[in-house]
Write a protein that holds these residues in place. Sequence first.
Motif, PDB file in Angstrom:
ATOM      1  N   GLU A 121       6.824  64.547 173.238  1.00  0.00           N
ATOM      2  CA  GLU A 121       7.103  63.157 172.879  1.00  0.00           C
ATOM      3  C   GLU A 121       6.130  62.216 173.580  1.00  0.00           C
ATOM      4  OE1 GLU A 121      10.932  60.152 172.402  1.00  0.00           O
ATOM      5  OE2 GLU A 121      11.117  61.994 173.601  1.00  0.00           O
ATOM      6  N   ALA A 215      13.918  70.935 166.977  1.00  0.00           N
ATOM      7  CA  ALA A 215      14.392  70.342 168.226  1.00  0.00           C
ATOM      8  C   ALA A 215      13.240  69.947 169.136  1.00  0.00           C
ATOM      9  CB  ALA A 215      15.315  71.317 168.959  1.00  0.00           C
ATOM     10  N   ASP A 219      12.372  62.897 168.068  1.00  0.00           N
ATOM     11  CA  ASP A 219      13.395  62.467 167.125  1.00  0.00           C
ATOM     12  C   ASP A 219      12.880  61.422 166.147  1.00  0.00           C
ATOM     13  OD1 ASP A 219      16.401  62.490 166.468  1.00  0.00           O
ATOM     14  OD2 ASP A 219      15.993  60.357 166.759  1.00  0.00           O
ATOM     15  N   ARG A 222      10.961  63.302 163.633  1.00  0.00           N
ATOM     16  CA  ARG A 222      11.781  64.237 162.871  1.00  0.00           C
ATOM     17  C   ARG A 222      12.578  63.505 161.792  1.00  0.00           C
ATOM     18  NH1 ARG A 222      13.903  66.345 166.917  1.00  0.00           N
ATOM     19  NH2 ARG A 222      15.961  65.390 167.010  1.00  0.00           N
ATOM     20  N   HIS A 223      13.079  62.333 162.117  1.00  0.00           N
ATOM     21  CA  HIS A 223      13.907  61.587 161.169  1.00  0.00           C
ATOM     22  C   HIS A 223      13.113  60.519 160.420  1.00  0.00           C
ATOM     23  CE1 HIS A 223      17.884  63.241 162.098  1.00  0.00           C
ATOM     24  NE2 HIS A 223      17.433  63.374 163.332  1.00  0.00           N
ATOM     25  N   GLN A 251      22.046  66.519 157.957  1.00  0.00           N
ATOM     26  CA  GLN A 251      21.381  65.832 159.071  1.00  0.00           C
ATOM     27  C   GLN A 251      20.411  64.763 158.584  1.00  0.00           C
ATOM     28  OE1 GLN A 251      19.813  68.341 162.159  1.00  0.00           O
ATOM     29  NE2 GLN A 251      21.399  69.892 161.899  1.00  0.00           N
TER      30      GLN A 251
END
Length: 466
Positions: A121, A215, A219, A222-223, A251
């Motif tokens: 990240e 994972a 985030d 990912r989204h 999800q």
Amino acid sequence: MKATATRPKIMVTGGGRGVVGHAGARLLTDLADATGLTSAFGEALAGLRQRQGGHDPGRIAVDLAVMLAGGGEAIADLAVLRDQPGLFGPVASDPTAWRMLSRLDQPMLAGLQSARARAREVAWAQHAEVNGDLPQPIAAGQQVDGLVLDIDATIVICHSEKEGATRTWKKTFGFHPLLCFLDNTGEALAGLLREGRAGSNTTTDHITVLDQALALVPDVCRHGSPILLRADTAGSSHGFLAHIRGLRQQQHLDIRFSVGAAITEPVREAIRAATGWIPAIDTGGDLREHAEVCEITGLFDATGWPEGTRFLIRRERPHPGAQLSLFDTIEGWRHQIVATDTPPGGGSIQFLEARHRAHARVEDRIRTGKDTGFGRFPSRLFTINQAWLQLALTAIDLLAWTQNLLLNGELATAEPKKLRYRLLHVAARITRTARRTRLAIANGWPWTDALTSAFTTLAALPRPTG
């Protein structure tokens, strides 16, 4: 015979002062610090520290990853770092490193994965600030939007009895790990060490690796980004594809699949009945001679496949030596089928088929990954080799971050062997003046400017806070 060239005569002695080797590997250790990887590993393995003043287990793990990134193959190769304390500082002994690896249990391995996610990240945030958006993969001369994940398995040969090493489906002996790479950057997202006899299309293993890989993606990406999962025929089990569909529905991930599929008798009948064949395109987007594609969705019973799955067939005249099925031999074409749930409007069938063929890049990543740690497992114990795999994936990430954050031009896309030969293994002179340590690389070395520029860029990277 008259000599056409001469070399200067030399006298070789020991006793050189201030000379260090593998100077470029210091770039990797500093990058591990700059992305927060070292501190994150330290927190994940804090429970292993036995005494005050001893080696930090997280630092040991980073040193092992740096050693693997530099081409080391065994824990004994830590000596390259340990014997140069002026460059790398204190490095753990081989027995200390062995003890650290032997004490890693499953929760700690999960902690290492979480630490890698945190460092990724930071690395991606640094890339966004310095270089903008992550690079986008190219297929058939076009950009593939979003993140592209490639899952594939490989066989790692063992030449001695090790726990979990068994006879493989290729009638060899060893392990059969399953791996996931990010095509955008070359990072190694996840890996699962498996027995040699593990099946190629095991649904649960594919689900495990995909979930671990997701994972390890920040985030916000990912989204916030479309995700494409590519795999060969081994990834076409209906349970695995249903899991991908569930990720999208439950999800709210914008994830699609593109996988190879088996050519069954109903598919053969659909191929014979297919019309509307159009020329295929090559990696540059140009029409490819003697290759055609066609969509056969709806021409055979696709019960069991997720709703909306489309089926694309590629046929091409076989090249000399190609292994053909009886069907291919009779038809005079070599056939391959792609199953994808990318809806109409997501690209021409030529592009979608070429996009899937770019999955072949994962084979190069696995090949170079075997030279970066997971081509040789050091222990008889399966748990230690599991930890070794995680450190090898970390080593691959460090090289990928180095290229994406710090290098330009040819070196930014070079294979690890070239990076080692030109940058990581370079010699230098280390001096200390005015309370500062200086590392001087030879002026005549062709890649001195690239290495010094990388260190300068590294020093300017924004650091994580908190």
